[in-house]
Design an enzyme around this catalytic site. Sequence first.
Site, mmCIF file in Angstrom:
data_model
loop_
_atom_site.group_PDB
_atom_site.id
_atom_site.type_symbol
_atom_site.label_atom_id
_atom_site.label_comp_id
_atom_site.label_asym_id
_atom_site.label_seq_id
_atom_site.Cartn_x
_atom_site.Cartn_y
_atom_site.Cartn_z
ATOM 1 N N SER A 191 0.098 6.434 2.950
ATOM 2 C CA SER A 191 -0.732 6.270 4.132
ATOM 3 C C SER A 191 -1.073 7.621 4.756
ATOM 4 C CB SER A 191 0.008 5.413 5.169
ATOM 5 O OG SER A 191 -0.644 5.433 6.424
ATOM 6 N N TYR A 199 -7.485 6.972 6.804
ATOM 7 C CA TYR A 199 -8.113 6.683 8.084
ATOM 8 C C TYR A 199 -9.108 7.810 8.350
ATOM 9 C CZ TYR A 199 -4.440 3.278 9.315
ATOM 10 O OH TYR A 199 -3.609 2.195 9.351
ATOM 11 N N THR A 256 -9.921 2.718 4.697
ATOM 12 C CA THR A 256 -9.517 1.592 5.544
ATOM 13 C C THR A 256 -10.511 1.372 6.674
ATOM 14 O OG1 THR A 256 -7.189 1.913 5.007
ATOM 15 C CG2 THR A 256 -7.674 0.724 7.032
ATOM 16 N N LYS A 301 -10.537 -1.041 2.027
ATOM 17 C CA LYS A 301 -9.401 -1.868 2.425
ATOM 18 C C LYS A 301 -9.630 -2.446 3.826
ATOM 19 C CE LYS A 301 -4.352 -1.773 2.738
ATOM 20 N NZ LYS A 301 -4.215 -2.368 4.088
ATOM 21 N N HIS A 312 -4.703 -6.367 7.338
ATOM 22 C CA HIS A 312 -3.773 -5.319 7.780
ATOM 23 C C HIS A 312 -2.386 -5.906 8.058
ATOM 24 C CE1 HIS A 312 -4.252 -0.986 8.907
ATOM 25 N NE2 HIS A 312 -3.028 -1.172 9.362
#
Length: 411
Positions: A136, A160, A186, A276, A300
């Site tokens: 992540s 992100y 995402t 995603k 999520h």
Amino acid sequence: MVERQIPKPAEIFELMKFKRPELNGRKRRLEKALTIYDLREVAKRRTPAAAFDYTDGAAEGELSLARARQAFEDVEFHPSILRDVSHADPSTTIFGGPSALPFGIAPTGFTRLMQTEGEIAGAGAAGAAGIPFTLSTLGTTSIEGVRAANPNGRNWFQLYVMRDRSVSYGLVERAAAAGFDTLFFTVDTPVAGARLRDKRNGFSIPPQLTPRTVVNAIPRPWWWWDFLTTPKLEFASLTSTGGTVGELLDAAMDPSIDWDDLREIRAMWPGKIAIKGVQNIEDAKKLASLGVDGIVLSNHGGRQLDRAPIPFHLLPQVVREVGRDVEIVVDTGIMNGADIIASIALGARFTLIGRAYLYGLMAGGRAGVDRAIEILSDQLIRTMKLLQVSSLEELTPAHVTQLRRLEPREL
């Protein structure tokens, strides 16, 4: 009348075969865990409430998570008969590469909060099992650290798009340089969801020693010892950008991202790209028309919009609409290898596990992650054999019926 006799001592002693006691407490706990829910119970006993609830909880009333798990339980399988399943092959290909199993480890933030081995344990276990590991943006191990932990396996990066676009662009370049082969862009986090367990626990990153946390820590001294004697908990890939943890978290949630950002990132990234957080058919069709490599049906983990669509319920229609053009991945709610097989049967190419892996991590570090992967692997192979299919390619929608509890009302 039943004929009775006095048992012979040799016959009694033959029955009295005791298993040698396991003196290693961690190994003993993990061996007794037969399901992911068992690992969850071990994790809950061994982890302070705030850290456990951060992992276990979801947004607001946690309806999305509960419904996602219920959807997998509301599956009816339809096995074939009289087929040779002395060997079942669970391997597959996804995003241009192999995976020994039809699932990989999903991206999770603050992972060293749950247990200090964090992403190192996850990446190492994934590499040993021959499955992909996803780091992540908010991970607590750096891109380069994950590569070192899993040098010969497949590493993916979840992105992100941050308010300062140059930060995100730098992460994309670092992931590419480190040999990560797939990027998860995402799209379901314009703002953070309302995670009420965290608010009620007074949860913060990093954890703070308050009277409440001290009391909760008394029966869990090992967790605090690990936390206090290992490197500082921080966003490993973002430390060079400066700012507090709270400021970096706020910067990661940008309500202004749009389709132009996707085009920009796609142009930068040399590998495969998957989007995603897709939650409706129209967005899936638009993404397919733009030529993305994959779509991850996900809400999520129920941690953003409560009452969001159930990814497993969306799966069949998305596969019918765009399954020929992009690879479909599904996550949220997977707690059993049978959930994975049901997803593959309905057209998913692959699945991702998040909490299931973290429960193992909290239960026993790297060994706990290995155990979680082993449990899911055993369950999915057994399900394949009981369905009497010897490969994932033999699975079809005819093997599964989704029994729905929630039906839309006519307007």
